[in-house]
Design an enzyme around this catalytic site. Structure first.
Site, PDB file in Angstrom:
ATOM      1  N   ARG A   1       0.940  -0.936   0.121  1.00 23.38           N
ATOM      2  CA  ARG A   1       0.094   0.220   0.121  1.00 23.38           C
ATOM      3  C   ARG A   1       0.870   1.337  -0.002  1.00 23.38           C
ATOM      4  O   ARG A   1       0.479   2.287  -0.647  1.00 23.38           O
ATOM      5  CB  ARG A   1      -1.045   0.003   1.130  1.00 23.38           C
ATOM      6  CG  ARG A   1      -0.786   0.080   2.398  1.00 23.38           C
ATOM      7  CD  ARG A   1      -1.560  -1.022   3.445  1.00 23.38           C
ATOM      8  NE  ARG A   1      -0.830  -2.295   3.399  1.00 23.38           N
ATOM      9  CZ  ARG A   1      -1.476  -3.531   2.880  1.00 23.38           C
ATOM     10  NH1 ARG A   1      -2.629  -3.635   2.902  1.00 23.38           N
ATOM     11  NH2 ARG A   1      -0.915  -4.550   2.985  1.00 23.38           N
ATOM     12  N   THR A   2       2.040   1.372   0.866  1.00 24.40           N
ATOM     13  CA  THR A   2       2.809   2.581   0.600  1.00 24.40           C
ATOM     14  C   THR A   2       3.025   2.865  -0.791  1.00 24.40           C
ATOM     15  O   THR A   2       3.178   4.017  -1.227  1.00 24.40           O
ATOM     16  CB  THR A   2       3.870   2.534   1.686  1.00 24.40           C
ATOM     17  OG1 THR A   2       3.327   2.066   2.820  1.00 24.40           O
ATOM     18  CG2 THR A   2       4.556   3.749   1.903  1.00 24.40           C
TER      19      THR A   2
ATOM     20  N   LYS B   1      26.017  -4.513  -7.827  1.00 24.51           N
ATOM     21  CA  LYS B   1      27.562  -4.554  -8.216  1.00 24.51           C
ATOM     22  C   LYS B   1      28.438  -3.843  -7.383  1.00 24.51           C
ATOM     23  O   LYS B   1      29.502  -3.559  -7.469  1.00 24.51           O
ATOM     24  CB  LYS B   1      27.776  -3.921  -9.266  1.00 24.51           C
ATOM     25  CG  LYS B   1      26.722  -4.437 -10.785  1.00 24.51           C
ATOM     26  CD  LYS B   1      27.077  -3.756 -11.870  1.00 24.51           C
ATOM     27  CE  LYS B   1      25.798  -3.374 -12.794  1.00 24.51           C
ATOM     28  NZ  LYS B   1      26.147  -2.194 -13.936  1.00 24.51           N
TER      29      LYS B   1
ATOM     30  N   ARG C   1      11.758   3.200   0.891  1.00 23.73           N
ATOM     31  CA  ARG C   1      11.604   2.315   1.827  1.00 23.73           C
ATOM     32  C   ARG C   1      12.873   1.436   2.088  1.00 23.73           C
ATOM     33  O   ARG C   1      13.054   0.971   0.956  1.00 23.73           O
ATOM     34  CB  ARG C   1      10.578   1.455   1.561  1.00 23.73           C
ATOM     35  CG  ARG C   1      10.372   0.421   2.689  1.00 23.73           C
ATOM     36  CD  ARG C   1       9.095  -0.480   2.823  1.00 23.73           C
ATOM     37  NE  ARG C   1       7.955   0.351   3.434  1.00 23.73           N
ATOM     38  CZ  ARG C   1       6.862  -0.113   3.785  1.00 23.73           C
ATOM     39  NH1 ARG C   1       6.548  -1.406   3.443  1.00 23.73           N
ATOM     40  NH2 ARG C   1       5.871   0.689   4.024  1.00 23.73           N
TER      41      ARG C   1
ATOM     42  N   HIS D   1       8.030   5.254  10.200  1.00 19.42           N
ATOM     43  CA  HIS D   1       7.347   5.357   9.104  1.00 19.42           C
ATOM     44  C   HIS D   1       6.278   6.685   9.192  1.00 19.42           C
ATOM     45  O   HIS D   1       5.092   6.523   9.563  1.00 19.42           O
ATOM     46  CB  HIS D   1       6.252   3.890   9.130  1.00 19.42           C
ATOM     47  CG  HIS D   1       5.584   3.747   7.837  1.00 19.42           C
ATOM     48  ND1 HIS D   1       5.763   4.619   6.804  1.00 19.42           N
ATOM     49  CD2 HIS D   1       5.114   2.488   7.572  1.00 19.42           C
ATOM     50  CE1 HIS D   1       5.187   3.904   5.566  1.00 19.42           C
ATOM     51  NE2 HIS D   1       4.737   2.769   6.045  1.00 19.42           N
TER      52      HIS D   1
HETATM   53  N1  ASP Z   1       3.241  -1.937   6.551  1.00 19.30           N
HETATM   54  C1  ASP Z   1       3.653  -1.497   7.901  1.00 19.30           C
HETATM   55  C2  ASP Z   1       5.151  -1.016   7.765  1.00 19.30           C
HETATM   56  O1  ASP Z   1       5.774  -1.400   6.687  1.00 19.30           O
HETATM   57  C3  ASP Z   1       3.373  -2.336   8.892  1.00 19.30           C
HETATM   58  C4  ASP Z   1       3.644  -3.732   8.764  1.00 19.30           C
HETATM   59  O2  ASP Z   1       4.274  -3.888   7.804  1.00 19.30           O
HETATM   60  O3  ASP Z   1       3.379  -4.415   9.684  1.00 19.30           O
HETATM   61  O4  ASP Z   1       5.938  -0.835   8.860  1.00 19.30           O
HETATM   62  N1   CP Z   2       1.163   0.218   5.987  1.00 21.07           N
HETATM   63  C1   CP Z   2       2.217  -0.014   5.203  1.00 21.07           C
HETATM   64  O1   CP Z   2       3.125   0.520   5.057  1.00 21.07           O
HETATM   65  O2   CP Z   2       1.843  -0.961   4.163  1.00 21.07           O
HETATM   66  P1   CP Z   2       2.772  -1.789   3.235  1.00 21.07           P
HETATM   67  O3   CP Z   2       3.946  -2.259   3.892  1.00 21.07           O
HETATM   68  O4   CP Z   2       1.992  -2.813   2.429  1.00 21.07           O
HETATM   69  O5   CP Z   2       3.506  -0.593   2.358  1.00 21.07           O
END
Ligand code: ASP
Ligand code: CP
Length: 356
Positions: A78-79, A107, A128, A169
């Site tokens: 989702r992010t 590399k 991320r 986050h």
């Molecule tokens: N999606 C959130 C995160 O990436 C929470 C999780 O993965 O549990 O931190």
């Molecule tokens: N809530 C969240 O960060 O979801 P994802 O890890 O799916 O991006």
């Protein structure tokens, strides 16, 4: 930035904040009440504006000349997708790097060189990364590399954390705030509410960032419900004490479910453990949310989860058809909040609010 990378990284997060200004989003400590309220107002405005064809066209005209990179080298659904949709709604061109193994990092290229390379092609990096300091490294490099001009001001390429290590986050915590504000719209907003955080509070970066934000609200109390080995860490507890945010720990969800205004569930973050591929640690029964808990919740309370979820929420809760279960709305809210975040970073927030 007059500090060396090493000196910048040697600073605690809070002391990095003045160097970041509003040129990057890396830490929840960057946000005060005014900017939280502003982001919620902007997210809501974008959400409503996008409902009409004219509004959607206006939004997509705003950032057509900018390109975003989504650099996600840890798993995400989702992010990644909500940033991607948000950028598309604002008309941005988009690129992505999602796998270190097919980038030149495989590399042996360093993170600093990789980021420097990315920002010679793009105007925004959303990232991320498993290393909690990766965003700070990227920001430091951005201050040394190609600049962009936004509303007449020369600035580094914005760096936005989409989740960093086990620590933060920040954009998730903004969308959580937006969701809480919307859920409490009829009962005075977040001020004065009691919020219970449940699950892996030690390695859950969402609950850590959200806890930092609570200093901005009056009369909020936090309840931490977690197995002992996953309880909230001292750095957050110390921060809350310093900012006079009361908190308490309980040894089961049931101990406080009927008293709180919001319950924020989290998954055991076992990707940090050495488990056999495909296996997961089960959530312990005391920290699983069940239908009986829904029955015991206040009529005005809400149930959140950053998602993805596993066994910490009984499946029947999804199908209970209860408006207090807001985690699916929460993930949709994330897209609007990310439209607001990018619009603000690129200096078009005011234009959106004025047109509304
Ligand atoms: N999606 C959130 C995160 O990436 C929470 C999780 O993965 O549990 O931190
Ligand atoms: N809530 C969240 O960060 O979801 P994802 O890890 O799916 O991006």
């Amino acid at each position: 930035m007059d500090l060396s990378l090493q000196d910048f990284l040697s600073l605690p997060e809070a002391e990095r904040v003045p160097y970041i200004k509003d040129h990057a989003i890396l830490y929840a400590q960057q946000f005060d009440r005014e900017s939280l309220d502003y982001h919620c107002r902007l997210a809501d405005t974008c959400r409503k504006m996008h409902k009409t064809g004219e509004g959607a066209d206006f939004l997509s005209s705003l950032l057509r000349h900018w390109t975003a990179l989504n650099f996600f080298v840890q798993p995400s659904s989702r992010t990644f997708l909500s940033f991607n949709s948000a950028q598309s709604m604002l008309g941005m061109r988009r690129a992505s790097v999602r796998d270190i193994n097919i980038s030149s990092m495989s590399k042996g290229e360093t993170l600093t060189d990789s980021i420097r390379t990315f920002i010679s092609y793009v105007d925004l990096v959303v990232m991320r990364h498993g290393d909690s300091d990766a965003g700070a490294v990227a920001y430091w490099i951005a201050t040394k590399a190609r600049k962009i001009v936004i509303n007449g001001e020369e600035r580094p390429i914005p760096i936005v954390s989409g989740g960093s290590g086990t620590k933060q986050h920040p954009t998730q915590s903004l969308l959580d705030i937006y969701t809480l504000e919307k859920s409490f719209e009829q009962i005075g907003g977040i001020d004065g509410k009691t919020i219970m955080l449940v699950g892996d509070l030690k390695r859950g970066r969402t609950v850590r960032s959200l806890s930092y934000l609570m200093k901005n609200y009056n009369g909020v109390e936090l309840v931490f419900a977690a197995p002992e080995q996953y309880q909230m860490q001292d750095d957050i507890l110390h921060f809350l004490d310093t900012h006079h945010v009361p908190w308490r720990m309980v040894d089961s969800l049931s101990a406080a479910v009927a008293d709180v205004d919001a319950i924020y569930m989290t998954r055991i973050q076992d990707e940090w453990d050495d488990l056999a591929p495909g296996t997961h640690e089960a959530a312990s029964d005391e920290f699983c949310f069940k239908l009986e808990h829904l029955r015991n919740m206040k009529p005005t309370a809400c149930l959140l989860h950053p998602l993805p979820k596993r066994d910490e929420i009984e499946e029947a809760v999804d199908y209970a058809d209860d408006d207090r279960v807001v985690y699916w709305r929460q993930e949709r809210n994330g897209m609007w909040m990310r439209v607001a975040i990018i619009a603000k970073l690129f200096g078009v927030g005011e234009a959106i609010l004025e047109r509304a």
